[in-house]
Design a protein around this motif. Structure first.
Motif, short mmCIF file in Angstrom:
data_model
loop_
_atom_site.label_atom_id
_atom_site.label_comp_id
_atom_site.label_asym_id
_atom_site.label_seq_id
_atom_site.Cartn_x
_atom_site.Cartn_y
_atom_site.Cartn_z
N MET A 28 0.82 -1.22 0.00
CA MET A 28 0.00 0.00 0.00
C MET A 28 0.84 1.26 0.00
SD MET A 28 -3.05 -0.91 2.69
CE MET A 28 -1.96 -0.85 4.09
N ARG A 29 2.13 1.11 0.31
CA ARG A 29 3.04 2.24 0.47
C ARG A 29 2.54 3.18 1.55
NH1 ARG A 29 6.75 -0.34 -0.90
NH2 ARG A 29 8.13 1.47 -1.08
N ALA A 36 -4.53 4.43 -0.32
CA ALA A 36 -3.25 3.75 -0.54
C ALA A 36 -2.78 3.94 -1.98
CB ALA A 36 -3.41 2.27 -0.25
N LYS A 37 -1.52 3.60 -2.20
CA LYS A 37 -0.99 3.52 -3.58
C LYS A 37 -0.65 2.05 -3.82
CE LYS A 37 1.88 6.99 -4.66
NZ LYS A 37 3.00 7.94 -4.45
N LEU A 38 -1.72 1.31 -4.05
CA LEU A 38 -1.63 -0.15 -4.03
C LEU A 38 -0.80 -0.70 -5.18
CD1 LEU A 38 -2.83 -2.26 -2.14
CD2 LEU A 38 -4.91 -2.23 -3.51
N ILE A 73 -0.06 -4.04 -7.08
CA ILE A 73 -0.67 -5.38 -7.19
C ILE A 73 0.38 -6.37 -7.68
CG2 ILE A 73 -2.36 -6.74 -8.51
CD1 ILE A 73 -3.66 -5.09 -6.30
N LEU A 75 -1.96 -9.72 -3.74
CA LEU A 75 -3.26 -10.30 -4.08
C LEU A 75 -3.68 -11.33 -3.03
CD1 LEU A 75 -2.99 -10.75 -7.95
CD2 LEU A 75 -4.66 -9.33 -6.74
N LEU A 130 -4.74 -9.54 0.07
CA LEU A 130 -6.09 -8.97 -0.06
C LEU A 130 -7.14 -10.09 -0.04
CD1 LEU A 130 -5.23 -6.37 -2.83
CD2 LEU A 130 -5.94 -5.80 -0.51
N LYS A 163 -0.25 -14.83 -10.36
CA LYS A 163 -1.57 -14.20 -10.45
C LYS A 163 -2.64 -15.20 -10.90
CE LYS A 163 0.13 -9.53 -10.96
NZ LYS A 163 0.67 -8.53 -11.87
#
Lengths: 267, 594
Positions: free
Chosen positions: B309-310, B376-378, B380, B385, B388, B457
């Motif tokens: 998330m930074r 956030a600055k998510l 991925i 993943l 989450l 992924k």
């Protein structure tokens, strides 16, 4: 990928809720006087849990969608109210919800367990053993004779270990493989196991209670609908567990009287 | 804080022989990998067993190709007998709960990363540490051996309720040698985890490097530390319980067996024991065990999410206090497993309230994670993943706990598939997602190579959809009254549910196949993956400041890192980058929350 994932969360959330809303696989009908309170409690919990489930999953999906597509130079932000807001929300919303559920849940539980059986309740003794249930009725004297475990012998159908020759109270006891009870009349079920743990579960009756070896347990309930229902074992009891069942016949008072007479004649 | 001089000699003792380096190693990193390897094998064995169960439940009379080769008596003609189904179910549960869900997130990752994250060269008792793995591994071998002895493994479920488990072969197949091997295996497992917990607690309290205050420990260390305390108390109850069970079995004692039991017309010689005593002892371990499986996952997920998330979580302290509250409450709620087991009905009410109250710290944890996502600055990737996905699964699995916490509803749902759905989501899938997240995140540190992101992924999305397709319908089955632990559905009222079982079976097979993608990725990347940069995720904690990946024998190349910052400093205003390593001497205006 993030947006695809967010969409999947929303689709799964909706797809999960549909069968519950549509009652696609319905709960068995209720045939007991105490069952309505249990069903109300379940529905109330379903409503609160369902709302919490849908809202939280959709928020998760929205946040994943929105905050994975940030622009260069954009700064991170803190949720308004920060952690304090979360703690207050948890204590106020969830705390109130769970305490309310807890308090009303006790009422439903008390319906089953916190009142003594009526003095004129029909007495039935249930014995569970690998892998069958047997039932005993006290006969016209209203008294059960004692159980002699050393006399239990399935070969000569002495499932309870009853000494009908020497015990006066045992002489008129009626032992059956099927349980019958009169409709709208309270039943006091006295439970014991002869070997391992078993359970007495009649989904329609909203009754489930373990048989615990070494403990004499009891339950009381009133069935409100005539019919034939399955009694299933829910406590893992060995290889035949899945097939350990008996039938409960809820009969009109006159049919019940006829049935018990017929069973007594067969003893 | 540890004695720096005392550990300076550590590097000089680096073993050179293959056996000392890779087999009987004292290095916490090797022991961590050994635990991970064992958990990986156990996970695939457990998954394979679940396939067999699911195929049998979907198509009860169908022959499963090759099954007869595995067990001639258990599956004549490839069709499972009822007892073999229950044996497989028991082994699936035991393997998964103990040797996967406890081992991978706690013992494997904890062993590898806890000392590094506190800035230590090793654990204080390396011989105990080595022993903890080998004793656990011996437990695994003993458990697996029950497939090949006597009449096979026990069929009493992972709860091994007495007296079924205590009276011996008279109770049926698998209840002779199978139970003794089960109890021995679990007893050994308990010894291993007790030794491991002692090491974890001492490392956390006593081996922290300069500047590493308790509040500067990352979430992972807090989670392993709290789990260790739970492990120490919970396994200390299960181990003697297993010993008493073996004594009942072999020495004629009657701790768990009451008098007047009759099997096959024979009155048993036992007397004076209590059936409920086993249940109390088992669940006093069993409920904390749920949290032993999930709390490390929460730590791993929090750790990974801050990086992805930074930004830090909303509150470090609230998160840690909530994990602690979960641990404390986990003991007070154990009786909710026994609502219909013959306890005094008043105690059911007493146990119901803490069970409901435990929802509050769980909700705080979920809200902190959700609220932290806001703004956030998510980034991925496979690790984020799975982290989450963990939140989604934990919400879904946790919410069904509302139902089971209430004794009145438990009358209907106890021992049904509703319970199976609940615990599989919350301590099975969520915990597994924590393990996967940790694997994708730390693989570059453990092996110096990156895992393939595309495969990662694909693995995630198939697992996420698959897990919902398998475990959500379990709730519907439970609400319809479908009893668990049945090898076939002979009851009339269960017939309409069979198509849903078949759907679940197909979903389980497809989801299982997705796990082969992970296995391929793991093996391929281990040998041929892209070389990993020193800090691929731009993370802040100490494991990313070791001189190499994997870290050298003494972790930090003979020097001790000095910690200047909180563990999760991201997007701090005025900083030179969007993350500040814990070791960075850079001074910033932002206050250290911890």
């Amino acid at each position: 990928m993030a947006k695809f994932f967010a969409v999947i969360i929303v689709v799964i959330t909706i797809a999960s809720a549909i069968p519950i809303v549509m009652h696609t696989w319905p709960t068995p009908q209720d045939i007991s006087t105490h069952g309505a309170a249990i069903d109300d409690q379940t529905n109330e919990t379903m409503l609160e849990a369902g709302i919490s489930f849908v809202i939280s999953q959709i928020i998760l999906a929205f946040f994943i969608w929105r905050f994975s597509s940030w622009r260069q130079g954009e700064k991170t932000k803190t949720f308004p109210g920060g952690a304090k807001a979360m703690v207050w929300a948890a204590f106020l919303l969830v705390g109130t919800e769970v305490l309310a559920l807890g308090i009303f849940g006790v009422k439903a539980w008390a319906n089953v367990y916190f009142t003594p059986p009526a003095a004129d309740a029909v007495q039935v003794q249930a014995q569970a053993g690998q892998f069958a249930f047997y039932f005993r009725y006290p006969g016209p004297d209203g008294k059960f004779g004692p159980i002699h475990p050393e006399m239990i012998n399935e070969a000569n159908a002495n499932f309870f270990g009853i000494d009908q020759t020497n015990d006066a109270d045992s002489k008129d006891d009626v032992v059956t493989a099927e349980m019958a009870i009169p409709v709208n009349k309270e039943v006091h079920l006295l439970m014991h196991s002869k070997d391992v743990g078993h359970s007495f579960f009649v989904p329609e009756l909203r009754v489930q209670q373990d048989f615990v070896p070494g403990l004499d347990l009891s339950l009381h309930f009133t069935a409100t609908k005539i019919g034939r229902y399955e009694i299933v074992c829910t406590q893992l009891c060995g290889l035949g567990h899945y097939n350990m069942k008996a039938y409960l016949s809820v009969l009109s008072q006159s049919d019940y009287d006829d049935w018990i007479k017929k069973q007594a004649a067969l003893q | 804080m540890h004695d720096v001089a005392g550990h300076a000699a550590h590097a000089a003792h680096e073993p050179t022989s293959f056996i000392a380096k890779h087999v009987f190693s004292l290095d916490h990193k090797v022991i961590g990998k050994q635990y991970y390897g064992m958990a990986l094998i156990a996970a695939y064995v457990g998954m394979f067993l679940s396939w067999l169960m699911r195929i049998h439940l979907g198509w009860t009379n169908a022959a499963i190709p090759g099954l007869e080769t595995l067990s001639k008596t258990g599956a004549p003609g490839g069709v499972m007998t009822p007892e073999y189904y229950l044996q497989i179910m028991t082994m699936h549960a035991t393997i998964m709960v103990f040797f996967v869900l406890t081992t991978a997130p706690f013992a494997a990752f904890g062993n590898y990363f806890l000392p590094i994250q506190v800035g230590a060269e090793d654990m204080p008792f390396p011989h105990f540490n080595m022993m903890s793995f080998w004793v656990t591994f011996a437990g695994f071998l003993v458990l697996m051996s029950s497939f090949f002895v006597g009449d096979g493994p026990t069929l009493g479920g992972w709860t091994q309720y007495a007296p079924l488990s205590a009276v011996g072969a008279v109770a049926g197949p698998g209840q002779g040698t199978g139970v003794v091997l089960w109890a021995t295996a679990i007893g050994l497992f308990c010894i291993g985890q007790l030794l491991g917990s002692l090491n974890f607690i001492t490392t956390t309290l006593d081996m922290r490097t300069k500047g590493m205050s308790m509040w500067r420990l990352p979430y992972t260390v807090w989670a392993w530390f709290i789990t260790s305390i739970m492990g120490l108390t919970a396994f200390a109850v299960l181990m003697p319980a297993c010993i008493l069970l073996v004594l009942d079995h072999l020495a004629g004692t009657s701790f768990f067996v009451p008098s007047n039991l009759v099997f096959n017309g024979q009155l048993q010689p036992h007397s004076g024991g209590s059936t409920l005593l086993w249940q109390h002892l088992f669940w006093f371990f069993g409920h904390p065990e749920v949290y032993i499986a999930i709390v490390p996952g929460m730590g791993i997920v929090s750790h990974i999410l801050t990086t992805s998330m930074r930004k830090p979580l909303l509150s470090h302290r609230v998160m840690v206090y909530s994990l602690g509250a979960l641990a404390v409450l986990s003991y007070m709620v154990y009786g909710h497993h026994m609502f219909v087991s013959g306890m005094n009905p008043v105690s059911s009410v007493v146990f119901s309230f803490p069970t409901l109250v435990i929802t509050i710290p769980s909700t705080i944890i979920v809200l902190i994670l959700l609220g932290s996502l806001y703004g956030a600055k998510l980034r991925i990737n496979s690790a984020s993943l799975f982290a989450l996905g963990f939140i989604s699964m934990f919400i879904t699995g946790g919410i069904s706990g509302f139902f089971l916490a209430q004794p009145s509803i438990d009358i209907m749902l106890h021992a049904t598939y509703f319970v199976v759905g609940h615990f599989h989501l919350v301590m099975g899938v969520a915990a597994m997602f924590g393990i996967f997240a940790g694997t994708y995140f730390w693989f570059p540190k453990m092996y110096g190579r990156m895992m393939n992101e595309t495969l990662g992924k694909a693995h995630f999305i198939l697992s996420f959809i698959g897990a919902y397709c398998i475990f959500m319908p379990f709730h519907y089955l439970g609400l319809a009254g479908n009893v668990r632990r049945y090898q076939a559905f002979t009851d009339d009222y269960l017939q309409p549910l069979i198509p849903l079982h078949r759907f679940i079976t197909v979903a389980a097979i497809l989801t299982g196949l997705a796990q082969l993608i992970f296995l391929y990725n793991l093996i391929y990347s281990r040998f041929w993956g892209k070389p990993a940069p020193a800090n691929p995720w731009e993370a802040t904690t100490l494991e990313w400041s070791t001189p190499s990946s994997p870290p050298p024998f003494n972790n930090f190349g003979g020097t001790f890192p000095e910690v200047h910052h909180d563990p999760h400093q991201y997007s701090v205003e005025g900083a030179s980058a969007d993350y500040i390593m814990q070791t960075s001497p850079e001074k910033v205006n932002g206050p250290d929350e911890a």
